[in-house]
Design a protein around this motif. Structure first.
Motif, mmCIF file in Angstrom:
data_model
loop_
_atom_site.group_PDB
_atom_site.id
_atom_site.type_symbol
_atom_site.label_atom_id
_atom_site.label_comp_id
_atom_site.label_asym_id
_atom_site.label_seq_id
_atom_site.Cartn_x
_atom_site.Cartn_y
_atom_site.Cartn_z
ATOM 1 N N VAL A 87 2.655 -2.768 -5.633
ATOM 2 C CA VAL A 87 2.316 -1.931 -4.249
ATOM 3 C C VAL A 87 0.886 -1.603 -3.990
ATOM 4 O O VAL A 87 0.466 -1.520 -4.710
ATOM 5 C CB VAL A 87 3.285 0.020 -4.948
ATOM 6 C CG1 VAL A 87 2.663 0.359 -3.799
ATOM 7 C CG2 VAL A 87 4.131 0.153 -4.899
ATOM 8 N N ARG A 88 0.796 -1.526 -2.547
ATOM 9 C CA ARG A 88 -0.311 -1.818 -1.841
ATOM 10 C C ARG A 88 -1.088 -1.363 -2.261
ATOM 11 O O ARG A 88 -0.327 0.527 -1.337
ATOM 12 C CB ARG A 88 -0.209 -3.297 0.052
ATOM 13 C CG ARG A 88 0.555 -4.191 -0.366
ATOM 14 C CD ARG A 88 -0.670 -4.309 0.694
ATOM 15 N NE ARG A 88 -1.557 -4.693 1.244
ATOM 16 C CZ ARG A 88 -2.345 -5.382 2.272
ATOM 17 N NH1 ARG A 88 -1.131 -6.628 2.110
ATOM 18 N NH2 ARG A 88 -3.086 -5.213 2.400
ATOM 19 N N ARG A 89 -2.534 -0.768 -1.890
ATOM 20 C CA ARG A 89 -2.967 0.456 -2.190
ATOM 21 C C ARG A 89 -3.371 0.788 -0.373
ATOM 22 O O ARG A 89 -3.944 0.183 0.716
ATOM 23 C CB ARG A 89 -4.302 0.270 -2.452
ATOM 24 C CG ARG A 89 -5.205 1.306 -2.568
ATOM 25 C CD ARG A 89 -6.311 1.847 -2.852
ATOM 26 N NE ARG A 89 -7.491 0.638 -3.379
ATOM 27 C CZ ARG A 89 -8.704 0.891 -4.444
ATOM 28 N NH1 ARG A 89 -9.182 1.590 -4.532
ATOM 29 N NH2 ARG A 89 -9.058 -0.035 -4.208
ATOM 30 N N PRO A 90 -2.418 1.887 -0.024
ATOM 31 C CA PRO A 90 -3.131 2.678 1.610
ATOM 32 C C PRO A 90 -4.613 2.281 1.892
ATOM 33 O O PRO A 90 -5.026 2.655 1.240
ATOM 34 C CB PRO A 90 -2.091 4.187 1.462
ATOM 35 C CG PRO A 90 -1.907 4.356 -0.251
ATOM 36 C CD PRO A 90 -2.122 3.082 -0.924
ATOM 37 N N ALA B 279 -5.732 5.916 0.629
ATOM 38 C CA ALA B 279 -6.605 5.174 -0.363
ATOM 39 C C ALA B 279 -8.082 5.572 -0.595
ATOM 40 O O ALA B 279 -9.205 5.460 -1.183
ATOM 41 C CB ALA B 279 -5.646 4.548 -1.445
ATOM 42 N N VAL C 246 -5.689 3.880 -9.376
ATOM 43 C CA VAL C 246 -4.443 4.633 -9.384
ATOM 44 C C VAL C 246 -4.206 6.372 -10.542
ATOM 45 O O VAL C 246 -3.935 6.913 -10.247
ATOM 46 C CB VAL C 246 -3.484 3.556 -9.438
ATOM 47 C CG1 VAL C 246 -2.645 3.583 -10.791
ATOM 48 C CG2 VAL C 246 -2.329 4.391 -8.793
ATOM 49 N N GLU D 145 1.418 9.296 3.341
ATOM 50 C CA GLU D 145 1.211 7.850 2.453
ATOM 51 C C GLU D 145 0.735 7.655 0.608
ATOM 52 O O GLU D 145 0.950 7.049 0.423
ATOM 53 C CB GLU D 145 0.067 7.424 3.309
ATOM 54 C CG GLU D 145 0.281 6.138 3.449
ATOM 55 C CD GLU D 145 -0.695 5.239 4.433
ATOM 56 O OE1 GLU D 145 -1.506 4.012 3.992
ATOM 57 O OE2 GLU D 145 -1.400 5.736 5.286
ATOM 58 N N VAL D 146 -0.369 8.478 1.137
ATOM 59 C CA VAL D 146 -1.413 9.116 -0.614
ATOM 60 C C VAL D 146 -0.019 9.296 -1.051
ATOM 61 O O VAL D 146 0.161 8.373 -2.749
ATOM 62 C CB VAL D 146 -2.630 9.966 -0.879
ATOM 63 C CG1 VAL D 146 -3.100 9.843 -1.895
ATOM 64 C CG2 VAL D 146 -3.280 8.858 0.476
ATOM 65 N N GLU E 243 3.302 8.921 -1.682
ATOM 66 C CA GLU E 243 3.727 7.572 -1.511
ATOM 67 C C GLU E 243 3.746 7.056 -2.859
ATOM 68 O O GLU E 243 4.686 6.390 -4.047
ATOM 69 C CB GLU E 243 4.338 7.203 -0.552
ATOM 70 C CG GLU E 243 5.713 8.221 0.033
ATOM 71 C CD GLU E 243 5.867 7.695 2.011
ATOM 72 O OE1 GLU E 243 5.204 6.665 1.845
ATOM 73 O OE2 GLU E 243 7.079 8.880 2.891
ATOM 74 N N TYR E 244 2.225 6.730 -2.493
ATOM 75 C CA TYR E 244 1.537 5.363 -3.281
ATOM 76 C C TYR E 244 1.826 6.355 -4.643
ATOM 77 O O TYR E 244 1.863 4.909 -5.629
ATOM 78 C CB TYR E 244 0.587 4.962 -2.944
ATOM 79 C CG TYR E 244 -0.652 4.568 -3.574
ATOM 80 C CD1 TYR E 244 -0.509 3.189 -3.257
ATOM 81 C CD2 TYR E 244 -1.639 4.439 -4.188
ATOM 82 C CE1 TYR E 244 -1.105 2.141 -4.138
ATOM 83 C CE2 TYR E 244 -2.591 3.762 -4.712
ATOM 84 C CZ TYR E 244 -1.922 2.173 -4.560
ATOM 85 O OH TYR E 244 -3.387 2.495 -5.568
ATOM 86 N N ALA F 287 4.759 5.921 -6.783
ATOM 87 C CA ALA F 287 5.613 4.922 -6.976
ATOM 88 C C ALA F 287 4.934 3.722 -7.728
ATOM 89 O O ALA F 287 5.114 3.774 -8.799
ATOM 90 C CB ALA F 287 4.734 3.670 -5.427
ATOM 91 N N ASN F 288 3.058 3.978 -8.184
ATOM 92 C CA ASN F 288 2.608 3.958 -9.569
ATOM 93 C C ASN F 288 2.892 4.744 -10.679
ATOM 94 O O ASN F 288 3.041 4.330 -11.644
ATOM 95 C CB ASN F 288 1.203 3.835 -9.106
ATOM 96 C CG ASN F 288 1.114 2.824 -7.773
ATOM 97 O OD1 ASN F 288 1.010 1.754 -8.671
ATOM 98 N ND2 ASN F 288 0.663 3.268 -7.145
#
Length: 140
Positions: A20-23, A26, A88, A127-128, A130-131, A134-135
């Protein structure tokens, strides 16, 4: 063509989840945290100058200056941690650093007040969130 020459495809075929790419929000949180910590530590110079310029009459600013410096150390360390690879695990606990920046108002530091509020808003963005989710699911 052997499968090991295409590592991204090989990882997917072996059942590994894609990274998962860091937005960008973040990354903005990390930069604002680091910047806020540095400003908070530098604010001691402003407070010291105000005390000196008033011939010591503004000595009531000393506790706020000390708070600003000590909080600045903690927030700067957190900012450097957030810029690292394993950020994360730290990102969801960054609200404490943002609250320390907001507390900079005790030293009449409106810059860190604004940065702390912006960091809190960015931490609550979809966005954060969801990031982080996901992690969390990837690590458990």
């Amino acid at each position: 063509m052997p499968l090991n020459q295409i590592p991204r495809l090989a990882a997917l075929l072996e059942g590994h989840a894609p990274q998962v790419r860091r937005p960008s929000k973040a990354t903005a949180i990390a930069i604002f945290t680091l910047l806020g910590g540095m400003i908070s530590m530098a604010w001691v110079l402003v407070v010291g100058w105000a005390i000196f310029a008033s011939f010591g009459l503004a000595c009531c600013l000393i506790p706020g200056g000390l708070y600003s410096f000590i909080a600045g150390i903690f927030v700067t360390v957190r900012g450097f941690q957030l810029l690292g690879k394993n950020s994360v695990q730290i990102l969801d606990r960054t609200g404490t650093a943002a609250s320390l920046l907001i507390g900079g108002i005790l030293a009449a530091n409106f810059i860190t007040l604004g940065l702390g509020i912006v960091i809190h808003v960015l931490l609550r963005s979809q966005e954060v969130e969801e990031y982080l989710e996901a992690n969390r699911s990837k690590n458990t």
